[in-house]
Design an enzyme around this catalytic site. Structure first.
Site, PDB file in Angstrom:
ATOM      1  N   ASN A 294       0.778  -1.231  -0.041  1.00 28.83           N
ATOM      2  CA  ASN A 294       0.035  -0.163  -0.269  1.00 28.83           C
ATOM      3  C   ASN A 294       0.907   1.161   0.200  1.00 28.83           C
ATOM      4  OD1 ASN A 294       0.506  -0.812   2.667  1.00 28.83           O
ATOM      5  ND2 ASN A 294      -0.959   0.297   3.520  1.00 28.83           N
TER       6      ASN A 294
ATOM      7  N   GLU B 216       0.268   5.179   0.653  1.00 24.05           N
ATOM      8  CA  GLU B 216      -0.515   6.182   1.133  1.00 24.05           C
ATOM      9  C   GLU B 216       0.016   7.528   0.640  1.00 24.05           C
ATOM     10  OE1 GLU B 216      -1.159   5.713   5.220  1.00 24.05           O
ATOM     11  OE2 GLU B 216      -2.251   3.583   4.977  1.00 24.05           O
TER      12      GLU B 216
ATOM     13  N   CYS C 232      -3.901   0.698  -2.618  1.00 23.97           N
ATOM     14  CA  CYS C 232      -3.971  -0.556  -1.713  1.00 23.97           C
ATOM     15  C   CYS C 232      -2.771  -1.665  -2.470  1.00 23.97           C
ATOM     16  CB  CYS C 232      -5.200  -1.343  -1.923  1.00 23.97           C
ATOM     17  SG  CYS C 232      -6.494  -0.463  -0.901  1.00 23.97           S
TER      18      CYS C 232
ATOM     19  N   GLU D  67      -2.905  -4.976  -3.001  1.00 19.17           N
ATOM     20  CA  GLU D  67      -3.697  -5.802  -3.952  1.00 19.17           C
ATOM     21  C   GLU D  67      -3.742  -5.262  -5.370  1.00 19.17           C
ATOM     22  OE1 GLU D  67      -4.983  -4.957  -1.177  1.00 19.17           O
ATOM     23  OE2 GLU D  67      -5.885  -6.726  -0.320  1.00 19.17           O
TER      24      GLU D  67
ATOM     25  N   CYS E  63     -10.266  -5.192   0.796  1.00 19.74           N
ATOM     26  CA  CYS E  63     -11.434  -4.096   0.860  1.00 19.74           C
ATOM     27  C   CYS E  63     -12.296  -4.374  -0.734  1.00 19.74           C
ATOM     28  CB  CYS E  63     -10.850  -2.852   0.798  1.00 19.74           C
ATOM     29  SG  CYS E  63     -10.075  -2.183  -0.742  1.00 19.74           S
TER      30      CYS E  63
ATOM     31  N   CYS F 185     -10.748  -3.688  -3.702  1.00 22.59           N
ATOM     32  CA  CYS F 185      -9.677  -4.679  -4.184  1.00 22.59           C
ATOM     33  C   CYS F 185     -10.343  -5.837  -4.572  1.00 22.59           C
ATOM     34  CB  CYS F 185      -8.853  -4.978  -3.113  1.00 22.59           C
ATOM     35  SG  CYS F 185      -7.503  -3.493  -3.111  1.00 22.59           S
TER      36      CYS F 185
HETATM   37  N1  THU Z   1      -5.357  -1.445   2.600  1.00 20.94           N
HETATM   38  C1  THU Z   1      -4.909  -2.398   1.589  1.00 20.94           C
HETATM   39  O1  THU Z   1      -3.666  -2.197   0.868  1.00 20.94           O
HETATM   40  N2  THU Z   1      -5.414  -3.363   1.085  1.00 20.94           N
HETATM   41  C2  THU Z   1      -6.729  -3.625   1.598  1.00 20.94           C
HETATM   42  O2  THU Z   1      -7.299  -4.653   0.864  1.00 20.94           O
HETATM   43  C3  THU Z   1      -7.147  -2.982   2.688  1.00 20.94           C
HETATM   44  C4  THU Z   1      -6.726  -1.635   3.131  1.00 20.94           C
HETATM   45  C5  THU Z   1      -4.415  -0.430   2.832  1.00 20.94           C
HETATM   46  C6  THU Z   1      -5.100   0.882   2.559  1.00 20.94           C
HETATM   47  C7  THU Z   1      -4.563   1.803   3.574  1.00 20.94           C
HETATM   48  O3  THU Z   1      -3.192   2.269   3.166  1.00 20.94           O
HETATM   49  C8  THU Z   1      -4.556   0.871   4.822  1.00 20.94           C
HETATM   50  O4  THU Z   1      -4.345  -0.433   4.478  1.00 20.94           O
HETATM   51  C9  THU Z   1      -5.467   1.000   5.924  1.00 20.94           C
HETATM   52  O5  THU Z   1      -6.670   1.050   5.397  1.00 20.94           O
END
Ligand code: THU
Length: 140
Positions: free
Chosen positions: A49, A51, A60, A62, A95, A98
Site C-alpha cells: 500500500n 498512502e 492498496c 492488491e 477491501c 480490491c
Molecule cells: N489496504 C490495502 O492495502 N489493502 C486492502 O485490501 C485493505 C486496506 C490499505 C489501505 C490503507 O493504506 C491501509 O491499508 C489502511 O486502510
C-alpha cells in the site's frame, strides 16, 4: 476463461507478500499491507500500500500488485496472497474495491489466500469473496 495450469505454493506467496509489506508507505494509517500474485504466465508480481497526504489518492497493496501484472503482460490471476497489520501480521481481507479489482482478472479457479487469526492459511474463490459481482462484457 479458465487459467492455464500454473503451479503455486501458498506459503511462498505469503512469504513474498510479507517481504514486500516491509516497503509499505503507510505513515497515516500505520497499517502496512503486502500482496503477491502469480499470473497465468507463472510470473510473480508484488505490491504494497502507498498512502498519500491527500488521503483518497492512496492505493492498496492488491491493486498495486495487479497493476504490476498488467504492465508485465499478465492477464489472469492464478492466486493472490495478502498480509497486513498495524504491527504484526493480522487477518487482512481485501477491501471492497480490491475485491472488484481482483474480480476483473479472476476466474473460478483463482485463489485468494489470506492468513487468518492464529496465522492459519485460508483460501477463497472470488465468488466467495464477492458474490453477485458487477461485470461488463468487454467491447469487441
Ligand atoms: N489496504 C490495502 O492495502 N489493502 C486492502 O485490501 C485493505 C486496506 C490499505 C489501505 C490503507 O493504506 C491501509 O491499508 C489502511 O486502510
Amino acid at each position: 476463461m479458465v487459467s492455464k495450469k500454473v503451479q503455486f505454493d501458498e506459503q511462498q506467496l505469503i512469504d513474498a507478500a510479507k517481504k514486500v509489506r516491509v516497503h509499505a508507505h503507510a505513515p497515516y494509517s500505520g497499517y502496512r499491507v503486502g500482496a503477491a500474485l502469480i499470473d497465468d504466465n507463472g510470473q510473480l508480481h508484488c505490491g504494497c500500500n502507498v498512502e498519500n497526504a491527500a488521503f483518497p489518492i492512496g492505493s492498496c497493496a492488491e491493486a498495486n500488485a495487479i497493476c504490476s501484472m498488467v504492465a508485465a503482460g499478465g492477464s489472469r490471476i492464478v492466486a493472490i496472497a495478502a498480509v497486513g497489520g498495524a504491527e504484526d501480521i493480522e487477518a487482512c481481507t481485501p477491501c471492497g474495491g480490491c475485491r472488484q479489482s481482483i474480480r476483473e482478472f479472476s476466474d473460478e479457479n483463482t485463489r485468494i489466500i489470506l492468513i487468518g487469526d492464529g496465522h492459519k492459511i485460508t483460501s477463497y474463490s472470488i465468488d466467495e469473496m464477492l458474490p453477485a459481482s458487477f461485470s461488463l462484457k468487454p467491447a469487441s
